[in-house]
Design a protein around this motif. Structure first.
Motif, PDB file in Angstrom:
ATOM      1  N   GLY A 250      57.019  27.669 -52.297  1.00 38.38           N
ATOM      2  CA  GLY A 250      57.043  26.491 -53.145  1.00 38.38           C
ATOM      3  C   GLY A 250      55.956  25.506 -52.787  1.00 38.38           C
ATOM      4  O   GLY A 250      55.050  25.787 -51.995  1.00 38.38           O
ATOM      5  N   GLU A 251      56.065  24.330 -53.359  1.00 33.01           N
ATOM      6  CA  GLU A 251      55.061  23.286 -53.155  1.00 33.01           C
ATOM      7  C   GLU A 251      55.691  21.915 -53.369  1.00 33.01           C
ATOM      8  O   GLU A 251      56.545  21.735 -54.240  1.00 33.01           O
ATOM      9  N   LEU A 252      55.280  20.950 -52.543  1.00 38.58           N
ATOM     10  CA  LEU A 252      55.615  19.546 -52.718  1.00 38.58           C
ATOM     11  C   LEU A 252      54.321  18.776 -52.869  1.00 38.58           C
ATOM     12  O   LEU A 252      53.348  19.032 -52.145  1.00 38.58           O
ATOM     13  N   SER A 253      54.304  17.840 -53.829  1.00 37.70           N
ATOM     14  CA  SER A 253      53.058  17.133 -54.123  1.00 37.70           C
ATOM     15  C   SER A 253      53.362  15.693 -54.496  1.00 37.70           C
ATOM     16  O   SER A 253      54.369  15.399 -55.147  1.00 37.70           O
ATOM     17  N   PHE A 254      52.456  14.788 -54.065  1.00 42.09           N
ATOM     18  CA  PHE A 254      52.556  13.382 -54.455  1.00 42.09           C
ATOM     19  C   PHE A 254      51.192  12.916 -54.941  1.00 42.09           C
ATOM     20  O   PHE A 254      50.178  13.151 -54.288  1.00 42.09           O
ATOM     21  N   VAL A 763      36.644  14.920 -54.829  1.00 42.24           N
ATOM     22  CA  VAL A 763      36.416  15.489 -53.498  1.00 42.24           C
ATOM     23  C   VAL A 763      37.775  15.934 -52.978  1.00 42.24           C
ATOM     24  O   VAL A 763      38.806  15.338 -53.320  1.00 42.24           O
ATOM     25  N   PHE A 764      37.784  16.971 -52.140  1.00 43.37           N
ATOM     26  CA  PHE A 764      39.058  17.457 -51.633  1.00 43.37           C
ATOM     27  C   PHE A 764      38.864  18.209 -50.338  1.00 43.37           C
ATOM     28  O   PHE A 764      37.749  18.632 -49.990  1.00 43.37           O
ATOM     29  N   TYR A 770      48.069  22.974 -47.014  1.00 35.67           N
ATOM     30  CA  TYR A 770      48.054  21.692 -47.702  1.00 35.67           C
ATOM     31  C   TYR A 770      46.692  21.418 -48.336  1.00 35.67           C
ATOM     32  O   TYR A 770      45.673  22.039 -48.011  1.00 35.67           O
ATOM     33  N   ARG A 771      46.698  20.428 -49.239  1.00 31.92           N
ATOM     34  CA  ARG A 771      45.481  20.025 -49.948  1.00 31.92           C
ATOM     35  C   ARG A 771      45.503  18.515 -50.141  1.00 31.92           C
ATOM     36  O   ARG A 771      46.525  17.942 -50.515  1.00 31.92           O
ATOM     37  N   ALA A 801      44.676   9.808 -56.264  1.00 29.62           N
ATOM     38  CA  ALA A 801      44.763  10.485 -54.971  1.00 29.62           C
ATOM     39  C   ALA A 801      45.964  11.418 -54.971  1.00 29.62           C
ATOM     40  O   ALA A 801      47.007  11.100 -55.556  1.00 29.62           O
ATOM     41  N   ASN A 802      45.808  12.559 -54.285  1.00 27.71           N
ATOM     42  CA  ASN A 802      46.880  13.557 -54.269  1.00 27.71           C
ATOM     43  C   ASN A 802      46.959  14.217 -52.901  1.00 27.71           C
ATOM     44  O   ASN A 802      45.941  14.470 -52.247  1.00 27.71           O
ATOM     45  N   ILE A 803      48.179  14.478 -52.469  1.00 29.33           N
ATOM     46  CA  ILE A 803      48.415  15.310 -51.295  1.00 29.33           C
ATOM     47  C   ILE A 803      49.506  16.303 -51.642  1.00 29.33           C
ATOM     48  O   ILE A 803      50.520  15.944 -52.244  1.00 29.33           O
TER      49      ILE A 803
END
Length: 807
Positions: A250-254, A763-764, A770-771, A801-803
Motif C-alpha cells: 500500500g501507500e500513505l501520502s500527504f 523537483v523530487f 518513500y518519495r 508539496a508531497n510526501i
C-alpha cells in the motif's frame, strides 16, 4: 584458531552461495506465437521476479531449492500460474509459455523493476472491448498513466486531463443537478467524463484522482461500442480505477499547497484468503481546498473499496465501488448573452477583477455520489469467454446554485445574479453481457465481441425556480435594480443562507421525475487477413425509449438507430509501425416537435430520425526501440448532419437539415530515450464551423463548444540513476492554447479570451519506500481564462508539496 574460523567461514559462504545458484527461465508468447515484451513474472510469496526482454525471454536467478508458484501476468492477458520445483540447484527451462488474451480483472501484478515508457500504457481491454494493443487498433486514443500523474503531483481531475492531446476544459465542475460534472472540448465537441472501467459512471462533482490507474480518452464518435449516453461526437473519457493485485502492500501520502490545499491519501491491498484467491484493496482520500478568489472552497471525502475473487481458472468475480461525499461553492461564471450586444469585446474592455468570486462560503452545494460495479468472467472454452457486468450510479445535489447572466439592459457591463436551492438526484443502471472470442476461420484470426446492453437513467428534481438576486459589475460594483421591473430599485441582497432563503420563499418547488431506457445489441470483429493486415468491423442496433415526465405520456417517444464502424490497419513493421484508417459513427436521439401554423388548426407532433455524425480518419502509429518511442499522428474529418432546424419555406415547420463540420490533425509522442527520462508531448489543430442552420447568428461560425483552435502540451521527467544524485529528479512542462471565442455571433458581437502558455516545474527525491516532491504550477503566474459562453478565471501560481510512503 584464526585459520580454522577462516576455513569455516569460507565453507559457510560457499554453501550459502551454492544453495542459491538455481534459476528458472523461459519464453512468453501469445497464442499467435508473437513474443511478448515486458511481461511480469513473479515467484509468489517471494521478492523474486523479472520481466521479459524484446525476444520474450526471462530469467530469474538465485532461487533456493523448494516448491514455488510462478505467476505470469501481462495487461490485457489472462494471468497464468505455474507450479515449479527447484532441486539440486538446477537451471529449470520452462520453454515456451503461452498467454491468452482476456479482460483486465485482478491481474496487474506489480513486481520490482523498471518499466520503460512510464507515461504510455497503450494496451487496454476497454477501448475496443477486446484486449487489443494500440498499434493494432484503428481508433486513436490517449492514455494518462498514474505514473504521469504522480510525477506531476496531480490532485484534481482537471489537471490530469491537461495531458490528453486535443482536450481542453470548457468549464469547471459546478455541482449542479443533472450535469454538474466538468465539460471539456474534444475534436470540436463538448464531452463530460461519464465512463468508469468501460461502464457508465456518474460524477456531479470532480473525479478524485486518488483511485485512478489511468485515464483513457477515446477520439472520435464512439457510439458503436458505447452508445450515445456516455459519449459525444468528439469522443469519450474513460476512467480506469485501481484494482486488487496478488500480494500485500500500500501507500500513505500527504499533499499540501497554496490556497489551503491539504490532501491525505491511503492505499491498502491485502489477501483476505490466499488459498481462495480472494484479494481486497481500499483507496481513500480526504481533501480540503480554498480558492484564490475572495470566497470559495471545496472539501471531499472519498473511499473506493474493491474486491477480486478467482474461484477457479475458469471463473472469477470482481467488485468495485467509489463513494464520495463533497461540499463546495459553485464557481460563478460570467455568462454572456448571445441575443443581445455585449459592450466589451475582450477582458481589457470588461475590466474584470478575477479575484472576486461574487459568492460567499455560506452558499454551498453538497454532492454525494456513488458508483458500484460487479463483474463476472467465465471461460467457456479456449477460444470464448463470457463477461457479465452490472453498473449502478447515483449522484445528488443539495444546496445553493447561482449564476451571473448579462442581459444587456442595465448597461455598464452589468450581470444579473440568479439563484436556486437545488435538490436533485440522478440514478443509472447498466447491464451488459459480452461474449469475447479469439479463434480462426480457415487461416484468418478473428477477435470478436458480441454484446447486449441495457441502460436506464432516472432523474428526480425538487429544486426551486431561479430568483433574481441582485446585479454585479465585473470590476466589483453591485446594485439591486431588478431589470424585469420598470421602477428603479435598490434592495439589499446579502450573500447568506438566511437572506437567500427569504427570497426563495416565493419560488415554486419542482416535483419532476423523468426516465429513459436504451436497449442495444453490438458486435465488433477484428480480422487478421494476414499477419500484418487487419480489418475492424462493428455494428450497433440501438432502441431508445424515452418516458420523459413519468406522470405524462405526452413527451414519450421511441427511436431506433444503427451505428456502424469500420477500420483498416497495415503494419509494415510488425508491432512497431502501423498505418490505419477508420470510419466511425455517432448519433443523438431527437425529441418530436410540434409543427404547423396554429391559425390553420391544432399543431401536429412530428417525429425525426436520430441526428448523426460520421468520422473519416487516417494516420500512423509507432512503437519503436523496445517500447521507448510511441507516437501517433492522425487527420480526422467529422461531419454532423440531420440536426433539426426551421424549414426555410415555413416558420412553423421543422426539418432535418442542420450540419456541422469539424476536422483537424493531432500528434502525440511518449518517449523514454534513456533510462530515467520520460517525455510526453502533444499538439492538435481543429477547424470547426456550422455549415447549415436556420440561425444566421452562427452560420459559418466556429461553435463555442469547440474550444481553442490549437492546443499543445509537454512534460519531461528525469530521475538520476547513479552517483550522489541517485534518486533525485526534476520535471518541467507546459500547456497552451490559442485564443478562443466565448461569444461569436453575426449581429450581437464577439468576445475573445486570449491565448496562453502556462509553465510548470517539479523537483523530487525518490528512495525505495518513500518519495518527497515539490511542484510549482503556473510558474510565471500567468493570468488566463477558459469558457464556453462564459468567462472562467484559472488558478494563479501555486506551490504543492508531497510526501508519500510505500509499504
Amino acid at each position: 584458531m584464526k585459520n580454522q574460523l577462516t576455513i569455516l567461514l569460507f565453507f559457510l559462504l560457499s554453501a550459502f552461495s551454492f544453495s542459491q545458484n538455481a534459476e528458472v527461465k523461459g519464453t512468453i508468447t501469445d497464442n499467435s506465437k508473437t513474443k511478448l515484451f515486458s511481461v511480469n513474472i513473479s515467484i509468489k510469496n517471494t521478492t523474486k521476479g523479472a520481466q521479459t526482454n524484446e525476444n520474450g525471454e526471462f530469467q530469474i536467478s538465485n532461487i533456493l531449492n523448494g516448491d514455488y508458484l510462478l505467476s505470469v501476468s501481462y495487461l490485457g492477458y489472462k494471468t497464468k500460474e505455474i507450479s515449479i520445483s527447484i532441486k539440486n540447484n538446477e537451471i529449470l527451462n520452462l520453454g515456451n509459455i503461452t498467454l491468452y488474451e482476456g479482460n483486465e480483472i485482478l491481474n496487474e501484478v506489480v513486481i520490482e523493476g523498471e518499466r520503460t515508457n512510464k507515461f504510455s500504457r497503450k494496451k487496454t481491454a476497454y477501448v475496443a472491448k477486446l484486449p487489443l494493443k494500440d498499434i493494432e487498433n484503428t481508433q486513436v486514443y490517449s492514455t494518462i498513466t498514474n505514473e504521469l500523474l504522480a510525477s506531476q503531483l496531480v490532485t484534481n481531475f482537471d489537471d490530469a486531463l491537461k495531458n490528453a492531446v486535443g482536450v481542453d476544459q470548457l468549464w469547471a465542475s459546478t455541482g449542479r443537478g443533472g450535469d454538474g460534472a466538468g465539460y471539456y472540448a474534444l475534436r470540436g465537441f463538448s464531452v463530460q467524463p461519464q465512463l468508469v472501467n468501460g461502464l457508465p459512471g456518474l460524477t456531479n462533482g470532480t473525479i478524485n484522482p486518488a483511485n485512478i490507474e489511468r485515464i483513457e480518452v477515446l477520439k472520435g464518435p464512439s457510439a458503436t461500442l458505447f452508445g450515445n449516453a456516455v459519449s459525444s461526437y468528439g469522443g469519450l473519457i474513460n476512467v480506469v480505477t485501481k484494482k486488487p493485485y496478488v500480494g500485500t502492500g500500500g501507500e500513505l501520502s500527504f499533499t499540501s499547497g497554496t490556497y489551503g490545499l491539504n490532501q491525505i491519501f491511503g492505499d491498502f491491498n491485502t489477501a483476505l484468503s490466499k488459498e481462495d484467491n480472494l484479494y481486497f484493496r481500499l483507496n481513500t482520500a480526504y481533501t480540503t481546498e480554498q480558492s484564490f478568489q475572495d470566497a470559495g472552497f471545496r472539501k471531499s471525502f472519498f473511499v473506493a473499496p474493491s474486491l477480486s475473487y478467482k474461484v477457479s481458472n475458469k471463473l472469477s468475480f470482481s467488485f468495485y465501488g467509489e463513494i464520495t461525499q463533497a461540499e463546495q461553492t459553485n464557481p460563478t461564471f460570467l455568462f454572456l448573452n448571445r441575443s443581445a450586444p455585449t459592450e466589451a469585446k475582450d477582458l481589457k474592455e470588461l475590466g474584470y477583477n478575477n479575484k472576486l468570486s461574487f459568492t460567499s462560503n455560506d452558499l454551498t452545494l453538497e454532492n454525494p455520489n456513488q458508483n458500484y460495479r460487479i463483474e463476472m468472467d467465465y471461460k467457456l472454452s479456449d477460444t470464448w469467454q463470457s463477461q457479465t457486468l452490472l453498473s449502478k450510479s447515483s449522484t445528488s445535489t443539495k444546496g445553493y446554485y447561482s449564476y451571473l447572466f448579462e442581459y444587456g439592459i442595465l448597461g455598464n457591463d452589468t450581470f444579473t445574479r440568479f439563484i436556486s436551492k437545488q435538490n436533485a438526484n440522478t440514478q443509472t443502471t447498466d447491464i451488459q453481457q459480452n461474449f469475447i472470442g479469439d479463434f480462426k476461420i480457415a487461416s484468418l484470426r478473428n477477435r470478436v465481441v458480441i454484446g447486449l446492453d441495457y441502460f436506464n437513467a432516472t432523474s428526480t428534481d425538487n429544486s426551486t425556480g431561479y430568483a433574481f438576486y441582485g446585479n454585479i459589475t465585473p470590476e466589483g460594483g453591485a446594485n439591486g435594480d431588478n431589470p424585469f421591473t420598470s421602477e428603479v430599485e435598490d434592495d439589499l441582497y446579502p450573500l447568506s443562507t438566511a437572506g437567500v432563503d427569504g427570497f426563495l420563499e416565493s419560488q415554486a418547488v419542482g416535483n419532476n421525475k423523468s426516465k429513459y431506457h436504451i436497449y442495444s445489441l453490438y458486435v465488433s470483429d477484428v480480422i487478421n487477413l494476414t499477419d500484418n493486415f487487419s480489418a475492424m468491423m462493428g455494428l450497433r442496433l440501438d432502441r431508445f425509449d424515452n418516458e420523459g415526465d413519468i406522470t405524462s405520456p405526452d413527451d414519450d417517444y421511441k427511436q431506433n438507430a444503427i451505428s456502424p464502424k469500420f477500420g483498416l490497419l497495415y503494419q509494415p513493421i510488425k508491432d512497431k509501425l502501423s498505418l490505419f484508417g477508420n470510419l466511425q459513427n455517432g448519433f443523438n436521439n431527437v425529441a418530436p416537435q410540434l409543427v404547423g401554423n396554429p391559425e390553420d388548426g391544432p399543431q401536429q407532433l412530428e417525429t425525426f430520425k436520430p441526428e448523426r455524425a460520421n468520422q473519416i480518419e487516417f494516420g500512423i502509429k509507432t512503437n519503436f526501440f523496445k517500447n521507448r518511442l510511441n507516437a501517433t499522428i492522425s487527420y480526422y474529418d467529422i461531419k454532423v448532419k440531420d440536426r433539426v432546424i426551421q424549414d426555410p419555406d415555413s416558420p412553423f415547420n421543422r426539418i432535418q437539415g442542420g450540419e456541422v463540420e469539424s476536422k483537424g490533425v493531432e500528434f502525440e509522442i511518449n518517449a523514454n530515450p534513456i533510462k530515467g527520462l520520460n517525455i510526453r508531448a502533444g499538439y492538435s489543430n481543429n477547424e470547426s464551423k456550422t455549415t447549415k442552420t436556420d440561425d444566421p447568428l452562427i452560420l459559418n461560425k466556429r461553435p463555442l463548444e469547440a474550444g481553442p483552435k490549437t492546443l499543445y502540451n509537454f512534460w519531461a521527467n528525469y530521475e538520476f540513476q547513479e552517483g550522489k544524485l541517485d534518486g533525485f529528479g526534476i520535471g518541467f512542462g507546459f500547456n497552451g492554447a490559442s485564443d478562443r471565442f466565448v461569444k461569436n455571433y453575426t449581429t450581437t458581437g464577439n468576445f475573445i479570451i486570449p491565448s496562453y502558455t502556462v509553465a510548470n516545474a517539479s523537483v523530487f527525491y525518490q528512495a525505495n519506500k518513500y518519495r518527497i516532491g515539490l511542484k510549482l504550477n503556473n510558474a510565471f503566474n500567468k493570468e488566463y481564462y477558459k469558457g464556453w459562453s462564459t468567462i472562467n478565471p484559472q488558478t494563479p501560481r501555486a506551490l504543492i508539496a508531497n510526501i508519500s510512503y510505500k509499504f
